[in-house]
Design a protein around this motif. Structure first.
Motif, short mmCIF file in Angstrom:
data_model
loop_
_atom_site.label_atom_id
_atom_site.label_comp_id
_atom_site.label_asym_id
_atom_site.label_seq_id
_atom_site.Cartn_x
_atom_site.Cartn_y
_atom_site.Cartn_z
N PHE A 1 0.83 -1.21 0.00
CA PHE A 1 0.00 0.00 0.00
C PHE A 1 0.86 1.25 0.00
N GLU A 2 1.96 1.23 0.72
CA GLU A 2 2.87 2.39 0.73
C GLU A 2 3.43 2.62 -0.66
N VAL A 3 3.79 1.56 -1.36
CA VAL A 3 4.30 1.69 -2.73
C VAL A 3 3.22 2.29 -3.63
N MET A 4 1.99 1.85 -3.48
CA MET A 4 0.88 2.39 -4.26
C MET A 4 0.71 3.89 -3.98
N CYS A 5 0.75 4.28 -2.72
CA CYS A 5 0.58 5.69 -2.35
C CYS A 5 1.73 6.55 -2.86
N LEU A 6 2.94 6.04 -2.77
CA LEU A 6 4.10 6.77 -3.28
C LEU A 6 4.02 6.92 -4.80
#
Length: 141
Positions: free
Chosen positions: A75-80
């Motif tokens: 999810f962090e990768v998606m947000c970044l």
């Protein structure tokens, strides 16, 4: 140290900031960069800028003991990725830095295991702490 102590992120920041300084980057900590996917404010741990004006989003994740941080990585990768894509060129790239030795999926993440699931995987580089410090220290983000 309490295994659920969330202040370890601040310690991780203090490990990367000297490398950024040495590499010639200017930086700000805990910067609001807009909204996260699904809502909520997106604070980035470090926003770095090189001498040429390229800006980099840096998210730091510390996993000291087994826990939920590694489940948050996709999810962090998606947000970044969304932050870079929607910035209109304001952000050049993002880094997700993994520190600590409590990761069970560390090798999967570092070997590009998420890439086949992500359309814009080239916008976010997942690296171990040591690699990031080396890149930053040499001014090679």
């Amino acid at each position: 140290m309490n295994p659920r102590n969330t202040t370890t992120g601040a310690v991780l920041e203090q490990m990367v900031l000297p490398a950024l300084r040495h590499g010639g980057y200017r930086y700000q900590q805990q910067v609001n960069i807009g909204q996260r996917l699904g809502g909520g404010t997106h604070f980035i741990d470090v926003l770095a800028e090189d001498a040429g004006g390229k800006r980099f989003l840096i998210s730091l994740k510390w996993q000291q003991v087994r826990g939920t941080a590694e489940q948050k990585v996709p999810f962090e990768v998606m947000c970044l990725t969304e932050a870079v894509l929607s910035s209109g060129g304001e952000y050049h790239k993002a880094y997700l830095v993994l520190g600590g030795d409590g990761w069970t999926l560390r090798d999967f993440y570092l070997s590009g295991g998420l890439e086949k699931y992500l359309r814009h995987a080239d916008l976010v580089k997942i690296v171990p702490l040591e690699t990031f410090v080396s890149l930053a220290n040499q001014g090679k983000l």
